[in-house]
Design an enzyme around this catalytic site. Structure first.
Site, PDB file in Angstrom:
ATOM      1  N   ASP A 163      37.344  49.461  39.539  1.00 30.10           N
ATOM      2  CA  ASP A 163      37.970  49.653  38.678  1.00 30.10           C
ATOM      3  C   ASP A 163      37.884  51.417  37.669  1.00 30.10           C
ATOM      4  OD1 ASP A 163      40.010  48.467  37.425  1.00 30.10           O
ATOM      5  OD2 ASP A 163      39.384  47.347  36.261  1.00 30.10           O
ATOM      6  N   GLN A 219      37.926  41.433  34.795  1.00 34.33           N
ATOM      7  CA  GLN A 219      39.792  41.047  34.027  1.00 34.33           C
ATOM      8  C   GLN A 219      39.015  40.874  32.783  1.00 34.33           C
ATOM      9  OE1 GLN A 219      42.510  41.812  35.132  1.00 34.33           O
ATOM     10  NE2 GLN A 219      43.761  41.634  33.472  1.00 34.33           N
ATOM     11  N   LYS A 233      46.848  40.813  42.404  1.00 31.62           N
ATOM     12  CA  LYS A 233      46.043  41.317  42.695  1.00 31.62           C
ATOM     13  C   LYS A 233      45.482  40.495  44.150  1.00 31.62           C
ATOM     14  CE  LYS A 233      44.228  43.549  38.767  1.00 31.62           C
ATOM     15  NZ  LYS A 233      43.241  43.106  37.584  1.00 31.62           N
TER      16      LYS A 233
END
Length: 286
Positions: free
Chosen positions: A119, A96, A52
């Site tokens: 997200d 995460q 990422k």
């Protein structure tokens, strides 16, 4: 003949468009920024976060990876999230998973500013998705990326029967909502579904997100169906495989995503796309 959906190629097109949007924003004095917080040393998470960060930097974004020890407390993590909520240079915040046992993940999700929830997991944004809200809001990246792939291959969900196997808040539920909003008739199936494979055989569009290697075989697929395999599993030899038995599905499915090279690249590309959109909406006051 089965067409293999090339997720890498579609992701490349998305990334090119994202990079162009980054350049436009930078010209206006706004550099899209993303902060990824990782707690602990989970190997898969480390690789994913590194990818990422590399992609965000390559696209010209401001990217922060905040590595925290596995002993981090709930209060410490919430304090760091609050700092990024208040940081005008950060437009997207991602914590995460998985998180250590002492961390309450739902509280972490709630702590993220919905306008920086890259997200798309905050209940405010989930509610907007479910109600098909007309304004701007982030949507879970894997399901959104799947919708982008379907569009790229001219698969219109309207009027089709879509079956989503797996009811997670990360993939299954938002996937079902997106397909419903696109006028598909949707069945959300799961481990308690009676005669699951018979249900799968009714699908014009089949999305499988269970984490069970080769759960679905060619015999469980309606001839000509579009099959989206979200699984990232390891077989007995350690080989990366999906929730769908790709070999037996070929020749039955009309279109199918491979593993790897299907959904995976689209998830990261869509994450980058969402980050830039959050920056754009913030700059425009939207």
């Amino acid at each position: 003949m089965t067409t293999i959906i090339d997720g890498k190629q579609v992701a490349k097109q998305v990334n090119q468009a994202t990079q162009a949007e980054v350049s436009k924003l930078v010209e206006r004095g706004v550099q899209p920024g993303i902060a990824v917080i990782i707690v602990g040393e989970d190997p898969a998470s480390q690789i994913y976060v590194r990818n990422k960060n590399r992609k965000a930097t390559k696209l010209g974004m401001h990217s922060i990876v905040r590595q925290l020890p596995a002993t981090t407390t709930q209060a410490e993590l919430l304090s760091i999230i609050a700092d990024y909520n208040a940081d005008d240079k950060i437009h997207g915040i991602l914590v995460q998973s998985p998180l250590p046992k002492q961390i309450n993940e739902p509280l972490v999700t709630l702590a993220i500013d919905p306008n920086k929830d890259v997200d798309g997991f905050h209940p405010t944004n989930v509610g907007k998705l479910i109600t098909n809200y007309a304004g701007h809001y982030p949507i879970a990246n894997t399901p959104r990326g799947i919708m982008t792939m379907l569009a790229a291959y001219d698969v219109d969900p309207a009027g089709k029967h879509a079956v989503v196997i797996g009811r997670s808040t990360i993939v299954g539920k938002p996937m079902a909502a997106l397909l419903t909003n696109a006028n598909a008739t949707v069945t959300l199936a799961h481990s308690k579904t009676v005669d699951l494979k018979a249900v799968a055989r009714t699908a014009d569009i089949l999305v499988v997100a269970t984490g069970i290697a080769h759960l679905i075989t060619g015999a469980d697929i309606k001839p000509g169906a579009t099959v989206i395999d979200v699984g990232m599993d390891r077989d007995a030899n350690g080989k990366l495989v999906g929730d769908v038995d790709f070999e037996s599905a070929q020749g039955v499915a009309g279109l199918i995503t491979p593993v790897p090279g299907g959904v995976g690249p689209m998830t990261i590309a869509t994450l980058m796309q969402t980050t830039v959109e959050l920056a754009k909406w913030s700059d425009l006051g939207e």
